[in-house]
Scaffold this motif. Structure first.
Motif, PDB file in Angstrom:
ATOM      1  N   TYR A 199      15.290 -54.308 -53.949  1.00 37.88           N
ATOM      2  CA  TYR A 199      15.260 -52.855 -54.023  1.00 37.88           C
ATOM      3  C   TYR A 199      13.921 -52.383 -54.564  1.00 37.88           C
ATOM      4  O   TYR A 199      13.342 -53.006 -55.456  1.00 37.88           O
ATOM      5  N   THR A 200      13.481 -51.255 -54.054  1.00 39.49           N
ATOM      6  CA  THR A 200      12.334 -50.643 -54.687  1.00 39.49           C
ATOM      7  C   THR A 200      12.769 -50.052 -56.020  1.00 39.49           C
ATOM      8  O   THR A 200      13.947 -49.659 -56.188  1.00 39.49           O
ATOM      9  N   GLU A 201      11.857 -50.011 -56.954  1.00 41.22           N
ATOM     10  CA  GLU A 201      12.212 -49.651 -58.332  1.00 41.22           C
ATOM     11  C   GLU A 201      12.900 -48.296 -58.436  1.00 41.22           C
ATOM     12  O   GLU A 201      13.853 -48.130 -59.213  1.00 41.22           O
ATOM     13  N   SER A 202      12.464 -47.346 -57.652  1.00 42.80           N
ATOM     14  CA  SER A 202      12.962 -45.974 -57.793  1.00 42.80           C
ATOM     15  C   SER A 202      14.422 -45.791 -57.382  1.00 42.80           C
ATOM     16  O   SER A 202      15.025 -44.760 -57.697  1.00 42.80           O
ATOM     17  N   GLU A 246       7.887 -46.522 -46.642  1.00 40.55           N
ATOM     18  CA  GLU A 246       8.077 -47.415 -47.775  1.00 40.55           C
ATOM     19  C   GLU A 246       9.410 -48.141 -47.682  1.00 40.55           C
ATOM     20  O   GLU A 246      10.389 -47.619 -47.133  1.00 40.55           O
ATOM     21  N   GLY A 247       9.440 -49.341 -48.218  1.00 38.93           N
ATOM     22  CA  GLY A 247      10.667 -50.120 -48.257  1.00 38.93           C
ATOM     23  C   GLY A 247      11.606 -49.598 -49.329  1.00 38.93           C
ATOM     24  O   GLY A 247      11.176 -49.314 -50.449  1.00 38.93           O
ATOM     25  N   VAL A 248      12.870 -49.485 -48.996  1.00 34.87           N
ATOM     26  CA  VAL A 248      13.893 -49.024 -49.929  1.00 34.87           C
ATOM     27  C   VAL A 248      14.746 -50.193 -50.407  1.00 34.87           C
ATOM     28  O   VAL A 248      14.925 -50.398 -51.608  1.00 34.87           O
ATOM     29  N   ALA A 249      15.288 -50.948 -49.462  1.00 36.08           N
ATOM     30  CA  ALA A 249      16.161 -52.074 -49.803  1.00 36.08           C
ATOM     31  C   ALA A 249      16.184 -53.050 -48.637  1.00 36.08           C
ATOM     32  O   ALA A 249      16.112 -52.635 -47.479  1.00 36.08           O
TER      33      ALA A 249
END
Length: 125
Positions: free
Chosen positions: A60-63, A46-49
């Motif tokens: 940014y990913t929401e989390s 998954e993409g983070v930033a």
């Protein structure tokens, strides 16, 4: 070709901080976007930033919003990910990636062309 080497992973307790680094070499000017991705066991990458290398735009990913910060030192060809307030669910293998494409889906791994080998981040509760 762009070569990427990550460093800075490790084991921390929940609430702690780590800073990941990604040293880029080769045809680094061709990398229009650079990003951090992660993959936990049994889960998809998954993409983070992501950051646009020729400006200041970040994604940014929401989390991780409010906890992680992506930045880049163009003079050193180095990408960073400052991770604060780490949680056990942040545990994963973190990858640095670069894209030469003009238009991308910012957090989609399929948009990225070059990848590092990854650095492990483990957060214990």
């Amino acid at each position: 070709q762009v070569q990427l080497v990550e460093s800075g992973g490790g084991s921390v307790q929940a609430g702690g901080s780590l800073r990941l680094s990604c040293a880029a070499s080769g045809d680094t000017y061709s990398a229009r976007y650079m990003g951090w991705f992660r993959q936990a066991p049994g889960k998809e990458r998954e993409g983070v930033a992501t950051i646009y290398t020729r400006g200041t735009t970040t994604f940014y990913t929401e989390s991780v919003k409010g906890r992680f910060t992506i930045s880049r030192d163009n003079a050193k060809d180095t990408l960073y990910l400052q991770m604060n307030s780490l949680k056990p669910e942040d545990t994963a293998l973190y990858y640095c990636a670069a894209s030469v494409k003009a238009v991308i889906r910012a957090l989609d791994p399929r948009s990225f062309d070059y990848w590092g080998q990854g650095t492990q981040v483990t957060v214990s509760s």
